[in-house]
Design an enzyme around this catalytic site. Structure first.
Site, short mmCIF file in Angstrom:
data_model
loop_
_atom_site.label_atom_id
_atom_site.label_comp_id
_atom_site.label_asym_id
_atom_site.label_seq_id
_atom_site.Cartn_x
_atom_site.Cartn_y
_atom_site.Cartn_z
N ALA A 40 0.82 -1.22 0.00
CA ALA A 40 0.00 0.00 0.00
C ALA A 40 0.85 1.26 0.00
O ALA A 40 0.60 2.20 -0.77
CB ALA A 40 -0.94 -0.01 1.22
N GLU A 41 1.85 1.29 0.85
CA GLU A 41 2.64 2.52 0.99
C GLU A 41 3.56 2.75 -0.21
O GLU A 41 3.71 3.89 -0.68
CB GLU A 41 3.47 2.46 2.28
N TYR A 111 -0.41 -15.45 2.28
CA TYR A 111 0.71 -14.58 2.66
C TYR A 111 1.85 -15.40 3.26
O TYR A 111 1.63 -16.32 4.05
CB TYR A 111 0.25 -13.57 3.72
N GLY A 296 -5.41 -1.81 -5.49
CA GLY A 296 -4.55 -0.64 -5.52
C GLY A 296 -5.27 0.68 -5.74
O GLY A 296 -4.65 1.74 -5.68
N GLY A 298 -7.49 2.23 -3.87
CA GLY A 298 -7.49 3.07 -2.68
C GLY A 298 -6.17 3.78 -2.46
O GLY A 298 -6.14 4.94 -2.03
N ASP A 299 -5.08 3.10 -2.78
CA ASP A 299 -3.76 3.73 -2.66
C ASP A 299 -3.62 4.87 -3.66
O ASP A 299 -3.08 5.94 -3.34
CB ASP A 299 -2.66 2.69 -2.90
#
Length: 378
Positions: A40-41, A111, A296, A298-299
């Protein structure tokens, strides 16, 4: 070439190598995968850099090939990766997912991030550096106790800190216990600019009643953006009394004022923000989008809104910019898509209300050279 001392945005968090299936089906049935990146970042940093802003990604990766791939790929977007540290003892995180979209019963994600290099981030081994905005996500707080301590340190209010942006990013499956929702609420209350989905707020905190109810729960951030899916987004912008505070800077920027200045190295001291009044919230509908993939988006929205803040744009224009950058990702496969050119986006955000509300965007729209009226379809 030396990295700039102060960048527009510093974005801190874990990125992983992502394996995307070459065909639909259960993970058990997919024979092969294509490699990509996910985080996200770092998504926010990449989109901002692609749009011409200076951005730095801060994280830890393993001293392995996957770490090489992450650093090289993110750096190829123009992101400063000098703040990424290598960990010889821990691996780079990876994950596999099905071709289906999130939120469906057929969607699977596997994950492999426990004990990853990024989960070992702590206050003592991370150097953020100077930036006008520090962007964080709730995902980081869920990775380990050390990461949670780091997030609490970065969202603590003190004089001279950068403008802190926080995307709640509630991922229930990441939290080791039931305290995740409370932790996210605590961190959001320490930030200056907060992004949260209306459905996300209901899931995490049981908030119902629309954006106003979310604002009642989160009165502290100078700017609160409540995303309402395909409907649009609502922004609440506080009027801050403390003219020298980062929150006051966020409020001025949201109203079309001067962008935040360079962060100073002032020791932490408590500086709670007070507000005289809060004007009516600003709602901007989202254009109609022919969706290819939601991952992606929302990012990209957060990156677009932060771009508006950095440029000193009015809040409604920042919301529209966020919608356009999200639309760029929604109409492309994968987690990342180049945003429209600044000139193209500025033409679209300047459309009158009726034309904006009837705007429809499909795959390839960011490359369109036509005038705004020609981008629109009935």
């Amino acid at each position: 070439m030396n990295a700039p001392d102060v960048v527009d945005v510093v974005s801190l968090g874990e990125s992983m190598v992502t394996f995307l299936p070459t065909r639909p089906g259960r993970l058990a049935d997919v024979p092969s995968f294509d490699r990509a990146i996910g985080g996200a970042e770092s998504n926010v940093a990449c989109v901002l850099a692609a749009a011409g802003h200076s951005a730095r990604w801060v994280s830890r990766v393993g001293a392995d090939g996957f770490g090489d791939h992450l650093v090289e790929t993110i750096g190829s977007y123009g992101v400063d990766v000098s703040g990424v540290r290598r960990d010889a003892l821990r691996p780079t995180g990876v994950y596999f997912r099905t071709a289906g979209e999130r939120g469906t019963s057929a969607h699977e994600v596997a994950y492999y991030r426990m004990g990853s290099a990024a989960s070992a981030m702590t206050v003592g081994n991370v150097e953020v550096g100077a930036g006008r905005v520090l962007h964080l996500s709730g995902i980081t707080a869920a990775l380990s106790d050390g990461c949670l301590e780091l997030m609490r340190s970065l969202t603590a209010r003190y004089e001279g800190r950068p403008l802190v942006s926080f995307d709640v990013n509630h991922r229930a499956g990441l939290w080791r216990d039931a305290d995740g929702a409370e932790v996210l609420l605590e961190l959001a209350r320490g930030a200056d600019v907060v992004f949260v989905g209306e459905d996300e707020a209901e899931e995490a905190w049981g908030v119902v009643g629309g954006p106003e109810a979310v604002r009642e729960l989160l009165p502290e951030p100078a700017v609160l953006v409540v995303k309402q899916g395909g409907e649009g987004a609502t922004a609440f912008v506080a009027q801050a009394q403390a003219a020298g505070s980062r929150a006051a800077g966020a409020a001025r920027v949201g109203a079309g004022g001067t962008p935040p200045a360079r962060v100073s190295e002032t020791p932490p001291t408590a500086t709670p923000t007070s507000r005289t009044f809060e004007p009516a919230p600003t709602f901007e509908p989202a254009p109609t989008v022919d969706i290819v993939s939601t991952t992606g988006a929302g990012d990209a929205f957060a990156a677009g809104f932060l771009s508006g803040i950095l440029r000193g744009l009015p809040v409604n224009t920042s919301l529209r910019t966020g919608h356009l950058w999200a639309a760029a990702t929604l109409t492309a496969p994968g987690d990342l898509a180049a945003p429209p050119s600044r000139a193209h986006a500025d033409r679209l955000v300047a459309l009158d209300e009726h034309t904006w509300e009837t705007l429809r965007l499909g795959p390839g729209w960011t490359q369109a050279a036509q005038a705004p009226e020609e981008v629109r379809t009935p």
